[in-house]
Design a protein around this motif. Structure first.
Motif, PDB file in Angstrom:
ATOM      1  N   THR A  45       0.835  -1.209   0.000  1.00 11.65           N
ATOM      2  CA  THR A  45       0.000   0.000   0.000  1.00 11.65           C
ATOM      3  C   THR A  45       0.862   1.248   0.000  1.00 11.65           C
ATOM      4  OG1 THR A  45      -1.779  -1.148   1.157  1.00 11.65           O
ATOM      5  CG2 THR A  45      -1.776   1.252   1.249  1.00 11.65           C
ATOM      6  N   SER A  80      -6.506  11.711   1.728  1.00 13.70           N
ATOM      7  CA  SER A  80      -5.581  10.595   1.573  1.00 13.70           C
ATOM      8  C   SER A  80      -4.365  10.816   2.453  1.00 13.70           C
ATOM      9  CB  SER A  80      -5.163  10.419   0.116  1.00 13.70           C
ATOM     10  OG  SER A  80      -4.436  11.536  -0.345  1.00 13.70           O
ATOM     11  N   ASN A 113      -4.408   2.300  -2.040  1.00 15.86           N
ATOM     12  CA  ASN A 113      -3.782   2.574  -3.328  1.00 15.86           C
ATOM     13  C   ASN A 113      -2.430   1.864  -3.372  1.00 15.86           C
ATOM     14  OD1 ASN A 113      -2.110   3.899  -5.316  1.00 15.86           O
ATOM     15  ND2 ASN A 113      -3.656   5.486  -5.437  1.00 15.86           N
ATOM     16  N   THR A 114      -2.313   0.881  -4.293  1.00 22.86           N
ATOM     17  CA  THR A 114      -1.044   0.196  -4.507  1.00 22.86           C
ATOM     18  C   THR A 114      -0.484   0.555  -5.876  1.00 22.86           C
ATOM     19  OG1 THR A 114      -2.128  -1.768  -5.407  1.00 22.86           O
ATOM     20  CG2 THR A 114      -1.778  -1.717  -3.036  1.00 22.86           C
ATOM     21  N   THR A 153      -2.874   2.251  -8.012  1.00 20.34           N
ATOM     22  CA  THR A 153      -4.189   2.853  -8.281  1.00 20.34           C
ATOM     23  C   THR A 153      -5.059   2.578  -7.069  1.00 20.34           C
ATOM     24  OG1 THR A 153      -5.067   0.850  -9.306  1.00 20.34           O
ATOM     25  CG2 THR A 153      -3.977   2.424 -10.776  1.00 20.34           C
ATOM     26  N   TRP A 154      -6.216   3.218  -7.011  1.00 20.15           N
ATOM     27  CA  TRP A 154      -7.168   2.945  -5.923  1.00 20.15           C
ATOM     28  C   TRP A 154      -7.881   1.639  -6.287  1.00 20.15           C
ATOM     29  CZ3 TRP A 154      -6.554   5.532  -1.629  1.00 20.15           C
ATOM     30  CH2 TRP A 154      -6.033   6.821  -1.665  1.00 20.15           C
ATOM     31  N   ASN A 155      -7.311   0.527  -5.859  1.00 24.54           N
ATOM     32  CA  ASN A 155      -7.811  -0.756  -6.325  1.00 24.54           C
ATOM     33  C   ASN A 155      -8.337  -1.665  -5.225  1.00 24.54           C
ATOM     34  OD1 ASN A 155      -5.163  -0.811  -5.485  1.00 24.54           O
ATOM     35  ND2 ASN A 155      -4.489  -2.303  -6.989  1.00 24.54           N
TER      36      ASN A 155
END
Length: 113
Positions: A30, A49, A96-97, A99-101
Motif C-alpha cells: 500500500t 488521503s 492505493n497500490t 491505483t485505488w484498487n
C-alpha cells in the motif's frame, strides 16, 4: 488487501463522527490510504488521503479544515467535525497500490438539519 470500515451513523448538523478502517492482507504494497464518499446521484469523491510512508496528507476543498485523516499500524481514521447535511453519503476507505484498487464495504453517514 482487505479493508473493514466502521463508524458511520446519524448525527445532527454541526456534530462530529469518527470513521475507522482496518487493513489486512498484503498491506506492505500500500502506498496511500484514503477516504471517499458517494452521495445518491453523484460520483464517488476522494475526500482525503494519507501516504503510508511519511504520513503526508491531502484533502478535497469540500472538507479541508473540517475533516482530518490519520493512520498507523494498518488502520486509518477520518475525524469529521462541523458536519453538514451535504456530507450525507456512503463513505468508503480505500487502498492505493498504484491505483485505488482496494475498497472497504462502505459505511453510511447521515447528517440531519
Amino acid at each position: 488487501v482487505q479493508l473493514q470500515a466502521s463508524g458511520g451513523g446519524l448525527v445532527q448538523a454541526g456534530g462530529s463522527l469518527r470513521l475507522s478502517c482496518a487493513a489486512s492482507g498484503r498491506t506492505f504494497s500500500t502506498q496511500f490510504m484514503g477516504w471517499f464518499r458517494q452521495a445518491p446521484g453523484k460520483e464517488r469523491e476522494l475526500l482525503a488521503s494519507i501516504k503510508w510512508s511519511g504520513g503526508s496528507t491531502s484533502y478535497a476543498d469540500s472538507v479541508k479544515g473540517r475533516f482530518t485523516i490519520s493512520g498507523n499500524n494498518a488502520k486509518v481514521y477520518l475525524q469529521m467535525n462541523s458536519l453538514k447535511p451535504d456530507d450525507t453519503a456512503v463513505y468508503y476507505c480505500a487502498a492505493n497500490t498504484g491505483t485505488w484498487n482496494y475498497w472497504g464495504q462502505g459505511t453510511q453517514v447521515t447528517v440531519s438539519s
